[in-house]
Design a protein around this motif. Structure first.
Motif, PDB file in Angstrom:
ATOM      1  N   ARG A  85      -3.558  10.000  -1.658  1.00  0.00           N
ATOM      2  CA  ARG A  85      -4.406   8.924  -2.161  1.00  0.00           C
ATOM      3  C   ARG A  85      -3.671   7.600  -2.000  1.00  0.00           C
ATOM      4  NH1 ARG A  85      -7.462  10.887  -7.746  1.00  0.00           N
ATOM      5  NH2 ARG A  85      -8.548  12.684  -6.839  1.00  0.00           N
ATOM      6  N   MET A  86      -4.409   6.590  -1.577  1.00  0.00           N
ATOM      7  CA  MET A  86      -3.827   5.279  -1.346  1.00  0.00           C
ATOM      8  C   MET A  86      -3.901   4.436  -2.616  1.00  0.00           C
ATOM      9  SD  MET A  86      -2.749   5.418   1.731  1.00  0.00           S
ATOM     10  CE  MET A  86      -2.321   3.697   1.928  1.00  0.00           C
ATOM     11  N   TYR A  87      -2.804   3.732  -2.891  1.00  0.00           N
ATOM     12  CA  TYR A  87      -2.738   2.868  -4.059  1.00  0.00           C
ATOM     13  C   TYR A  87      -2.230   1.492  -3.633  1.00  0.00           C
ATOM     14  CZ  TYR A  87      -3.149   7.138  -6.842  1.00  0.00           C
ATOM     15  OH  TYR A  87      -3.583   8.313  -7.395  1.00  0.00           O
ATOM     16  N   LYS A  88      -2.702   0.491  -4.335  1.00  0.00           N
ATOM     17  CA  LYS A  88      -2.245  -0.875  -4.113  1.00  0.00           C
ATOM     18  C   LYS A  88      -1.259  -1.237  -5.218  1.00  0.00           C
ATOM     19  CE  LYS A  88      -3.953  -5.588  -3.437  1.00  0.00           C
ATOM     20  NZ  LYS A  88      -5.162  -6.456  -3.441  1.00  0.00           N
ATOM     21  N   LEU A 138       0.856  -1.182   0.000  1.00  0.00           N
ATOM     22  CA  LEU A 138       0.000   0.000   0.000  1.00  0.00           C
ATOM     23  C   LEU A 138       0.893   1.232   0.000  1.00  0.00           C
ATOM     24  CD1 LEU A 138      -2.828  -0.925   2.552  1.00  0.00           C
ATOM     25  CD2 LEU A 138      -3.006  -0.796   0.059  1.00  0.00           C
ATOM     26  N   ARG A 139       0.688   2.119  -0.963  1.00  0.00           N
ATOM     27  CA  ARG A 139       1.480   3.334  -1.072  1.00  0.00           C
ATOM     28  C   ARG A 139       0.546   4.532  -1.204  1.00  0.00           C
ATOM     29  NH1 ARG A 139       4.771   0.461   0.559  1.00  0.00           N
ATOM     30  NH2 ARG A 139       6.817  -0.083  -0.296  1.00  0.00           N
ATOM     31  N   SER A 140       0.987   5.662  -0.686  1.00  0.00           N
ATOM     32  CA  SER A 140       0.194   6.890  -0.796  1.00  0.00           C
ATOM     33  C   SER A 140       0.894   7.868  -1.725  1.00  0.00           C
ATOM     34  CB  SER A 140       0.004   7.527   0.580  1.00  0.00           C
ATOM     35  OG  SER A 140       1.247   7.911   1.130  1.00  0.00           O
TER      36      SER A 140
END
Length: 208
Positions: free
Chosen positions: A170-173, A164-166
């Motif tokens: 915004r959070m992204y997988k 999980l990265r921001s």
């Protein structure tokens, strides 16, 4: 520091005299001075000449606790064995037991920060692989993979992990695939037995 020193030399246009082979004592004196054993004093406030004094310092015992973490005028010297505490004398010359007495029954090291350790207590087994996710290491890597890598030169299959990265709040997988355990080591020359290593340029490396 190097840039500041070069700028100082350029602005002041001072030419420093180099030490020769007959000035070893003078060299040692100034080397000790940089560590705080001596002190530089100016003859006058704006004098172009100065002097260096070699002095013996004495610090009152009541001030010692204040300088325990940052001692005054430290010296570079080997601490004699007689100065060790009784606890240090018990440790001197011994390896640190990081397994708290649990015997190691197997070890395979591929390179720095990439190894597997097997102990009598399975709960104390340890696998390290820099660059791979900890949960992936715990679930998928085994001691056999490390053995095959070192003894047979087999490269492990690529491993995939999710993160999980921001970005901009915004959070992204993210799904990421990396090379896993492999025998290639570009920092050392590896012999045919897969174990013996040499630094590049070593005279023991055969010419091919």
């Amino acid at each position: 520091p190097g840039l500041a020193w070069d700028a100082c030399m350029k602005v002041t246009k001072v030419k420093l005299e180099l030490f020769n082979e007959h000035q070893g004592d003078m060299h040692d004196f100034f080397t000790a001075m940089k560590r705080g054993v001596q002190k530089i004093l100016s003859l006058k406030e704006k004098s172009s000449r100065g002097c260096c004094l070699e002095v013996k310092l004495s610090i009152p015992k009541e001030l010692h606790p204040k300088f325990r973490d940052y001692p005054m005028c430290p010296e570079q010297k080997n601490v004699p064995y007689d100065w060790y505490s009784s606890k240090q004398k018990e440790w001197a010359g011994k390896w640190k037991d990081e397994n708290a007495g649990i015997r190691v029954t197997g070890y395979v090291g591929v390179r720095a920060k990439c190894y597997s350790v097997i102990t009598e207590n399975p709960q104390k087994n340890m696998i390290k692989a820099k660059g791979l996710k900890k949960s992936l290491i715990k679930k998928e890597l085994t001691h056999k993979i490390f053995e095959d890598c070192v003894l047979e030169g087999k490269e492990d299959q690529p491993r995939t992990a999710q993160f999980l990265r921001s970005y901009r709040h915004r959070m992204y997988k993210i799904k990421q695939t990396k090379r896993s355990i492999n025998p290639l080591d570009t920092k050392l020359w590896i012999d045919q037995d897969g174990i013996t290593t040499h630094l590049y340029g070593d005279c023991e490396i055969p010419e091919e």
